[in-house]
Design a protein around this motif. Structure first.
Motif, PDB file in Angstrom:
ATOM      1  N   ARG A  22       0.827  -1.208   0.000  1.00  0.00           N
ATOM      2  CA  ARG A  22       0.000   0.000   0.000  1.00  0.00           C
ATOM      3  C   ARG A  22       0.865   1.264   0.000  1.00  0.00           C
ATOM      4  O   ARG A  22       0.553   2.254  -0.652  1.00  0.00           O
ATOM      5  CB  ARG A  22      -0.890  -0.045   1.237  1.00  0.00           C
ATOM      6  CG  ARG A  22      -1.848   1.083   1.389  1.00  0.00           C
ATOM      7  CD  ARG A  22      -2.722   0.805   2.601  1.00  0.00           C
ATOM      8  NE  ARG A  22      -3.592   1.933   2.860  1.00  0.00           N
ATOM      9  CZ  ARG A  22      -4.464   1.971   3.844  1.00  0.00           C
ATOM     10  NH1 ARG A  22      -4.570   0.948   4.656  1.00  0.00           N
ATOM     11  NH2 ARG A  22      -5.235   3.010   4.020  1.00  0.00           N
ATOM     12  N   LYS A  23       1.956   1.232   0.747  1.00  0.00           N
ATOM     13  CA  LYS A  23       2.859   2.384   0.806  1.00  0.00           C
ATOM     14  C   LYS A  23       3.671   2.503  -0.482  1.00  0.00           C
ATOM     15  O   LYS A  23       3.935   3.610  -0.961  1.00  0.00           O
ATOM     16  CB  LYS A  23       3.800   2.258   1.994  1.00  0.00           C
ATOM     17  CG  LYS A  23       3.090   2.321   3.324  1.00  0.00           C
ATOM     18  CD  LYS A  23       4.055   2.137   4.460  1.00  0.00           C
ATOM     19  CE  LYS A  23       3.326   2.157   5.787  1.00  0.00           C
ATOM     20  NZ  LYS A  23       4.247   1.966   6.922  1.00  0.00           N
ATOM     21  N   ARG A  25       2.764   1.553  -3.473  1.00  0.00           N
ATOM     22  CA  ARG A  25       1.910   1.961  -4.593  1.00  0.00           C
ATOM     23  C   ARG A  25       1.754   3.476  -4.663  1.00  0.00           C
ATOM     24  O   ARG A  25       1.573   4.035  -5.751  1.00  0.00           O
ATOM     25  CB  ARG A  25       0.538   1.296  -4.474  1.00  0.00           C
ATOM     26  CG  ARG A  25       0.567  -0.157  -4.829  1.00  0.00           C
ATOM     27  CD  ARG A  25      -0.816  -0.803  -4.827  1.00  0.00           C
ATOM     28  NE  ARG A  25      -0.675  -2.225  -5.045  1.00  0.00           N
ATOM     29  CZ  ARG A  25      -0.982  -3.158  -4.145  1.00  0.00           C
ATOM     30  NH1 ARG A  25      -1.479  -2.806  -2.968  1.00  0.00           N
ATOM     31  NH2 ARG A  25      -0.825  -4.433  -4.418  1.00  0.00           N
ATOM     32  N   LEU A  26       1.826   4.162  -3.527  1.00  0.00           N
ATOM     33  CA  LEU A  26       1.724   5.624  -3.534  1.00  0.00           C
ATOM     34  C   LEU A  26       2.853   6.251  -4.347  1.00  0.00           C
ATOM     35  O   LEU A  26       2.648   7.240  -5.053  1.00  0.00           O
ATOM     36  CB  LEU A  26       1.757   6.153  -2.098  1.00  0.00           C
ATOM     37  CG  LEU A  26       0.553   5.811  -1.228  1.00  0.00           C
ATOM     38  CD1 LEU A  26       0.802   6.238   0.212  1.00  0.00           C
ATOM     39  CD2 LEU A  26      -0.698   6.463  -1.766  1.00  0.00           C
ATOM     40  N   GLU A  85       1.763  -7.912  -4.018  1.00  0.00           N
ATOM     41  CA  GLU A  85       1.993  -8.280  -2.625  1.00  0.00           C
ATOM     42  C   GLU A  85       2.850  -9.531  -2.551  1.00  0.00           C
ATOM     43  O   GLU A  85       2.599 -10.509  -3.250  1.00  0.00           O
ATOM     44  CB  GLU A  85       0.654  -8.514  -1.933  1.00  0.00           C
ATOM     45  CG  GLU A  85       0.778  -8.667  -0.445  1.00  0.00           C
ATOM     46  CD  GLU A  85      -0.564  -8.677   0.247  1.00  0.00           C
ATOM     47  OE1 GLU A  85      -0.639  -9.210   1.362  1.00  0.00           O
ATOM     48  OE2 GLU A  85      -1.536  -8.139  -0.330  1.00  0.00           O
ATOM     49  N   ARG A 106       4.602  -6.893   6.062  1.00  0.00           N
ATOM     50  CA  ARG A 106       4.289  -7.177   4.661  1.00  0.00           C
ATOM     51  C   ARG A 106       5.488  -6.922   3.758  1.00  0.00           C
ATOM     52  O   ARG A 106       6.343  -6.097   4.049  1.00  0.00           O
ATOM     53  CB  ARG A 106       3.102  -6.349   4.223  1.00  0.00           C
ATOM     54  CG  ARG A 106       1.878  -6.621   5.085  1.00  0.00           C
ATOM     55  CD  ARG A 106       0.654  -5.932   4.579  1.00  0.00           C
ATOM     56  NE  ARG A 106      -0.456  -6.085   5.498  1.00  0.00           N
ATOM     57  CZ  ARG A 106      -1.248  -7.150   5.547  1.00  0.00           C
ATOM     58  NH1 ARG A 106      -1.045  -8.155   4.735  1.00  0.00           N
ATOM     59  NH2 ARG A 106      -2.238  -7.204   6.397  1.00  0.00           N
ATOM     60  N   SER A 108       6.741  -6.638  -0.637  1.00  0.00           N
ATOM     61  CA  SER A 108       6.248  -6.224  -1.950  1.00  0.00           C
ATOM     62  C   SER A 108       7.154  -6.736  -3.056  1.00  0.00           C
ATOM     63  O   SER A 108       8.346  -6.955  -2.841  1.00  0.00           O
ATOM     64  CB  SER A 108       6.206  -4.693  -2.049  1.00  0.00           C
ATOM     65  OG  SER A 108       5.441  -4.149  -1.031  1.00  0.00           O
TER      66      SER A 108
END
Length: 120
Positions: A22-23, A25-26, A85, A106, A108
Motif C-alpha cells: 500500500r505504501k 503503490r503511492l 503483494e 508485509r 512487496s
C-alpha cells in the motif's frame, strides 16, 4: 495492468522488498507513464523511504534496456509500473494477561517496465 507483452518493452523487478504494498503503490503511481528523466526527478525529491527502492528498480530497467536491447536511456518512458503483494512475515507481540497479538510485516514485489517513447 499491462504485463510485458511487447517485444520492445524491458522490465525489472525487485522481489521481497520489506515495505507494505500500500505504501509502495503511492510512490509507483506518481512515476507511471512518465519519461525516465522526469521519473528520476520525482523519485529524488520524494520524501517516502520506498522511493529509494523504486529508483533502484527503475535504474535496473533502464540498464536492462541499454545493455540487452541497445535503447538510449533518454528516449525511454515508463509504460507499466505496479506493486504486487509478497509473502507476509507473521510476528507475535506479547499483550496483557498472557495473550498475544499478531504483527504482519508485509513485503512487496515492485515491477517497472520501460519502452521507447512514441513520437507523436
Amino acid at each position: 495492468m499491462a504485463k510485458n507483452t511487447n517485444p520492445n518493452w524491458v522490465s525489472a523487478t525487485a522481489k521481497y522488498v520489506r515495505v507494505a504494498p500500500r505504501k509502495a503503490r503511492l510512490v509507483v503511481d506518481q512515476v507511471r507513464n512518465q519519461p525516465v528523466a522526469r521519473a528520476f526527478e520525482l523519485l529524488q525529491f520524494c520524501e517516502r523511504a520506498v522511493a529509494v527502492d523504486v529508483e533502484k528498480v527503475l535504474k535496473s530497467a533502464v540498464a536492462n534496456a541499454y545493455q540487452n536491447k541497445g535503447m538510449r536511456p533518454e528516449t525511454l518512458q515508463i509504460v507499466a509500473a505496479y506493486v504486487d503483494e509478497g509473502p507476509t512475515l507473521k510476528r507475535i507481540r506479547p499483550r496483557a494477561k498472557g495473550s498475544a497479538s499478531r504483527i504482519n510485516k508485509r513485503t512487496s514485489h515492485i515491477t517497472i517496465t520501460v519502452a521507447p517513447r512514441k513520437e507523436a
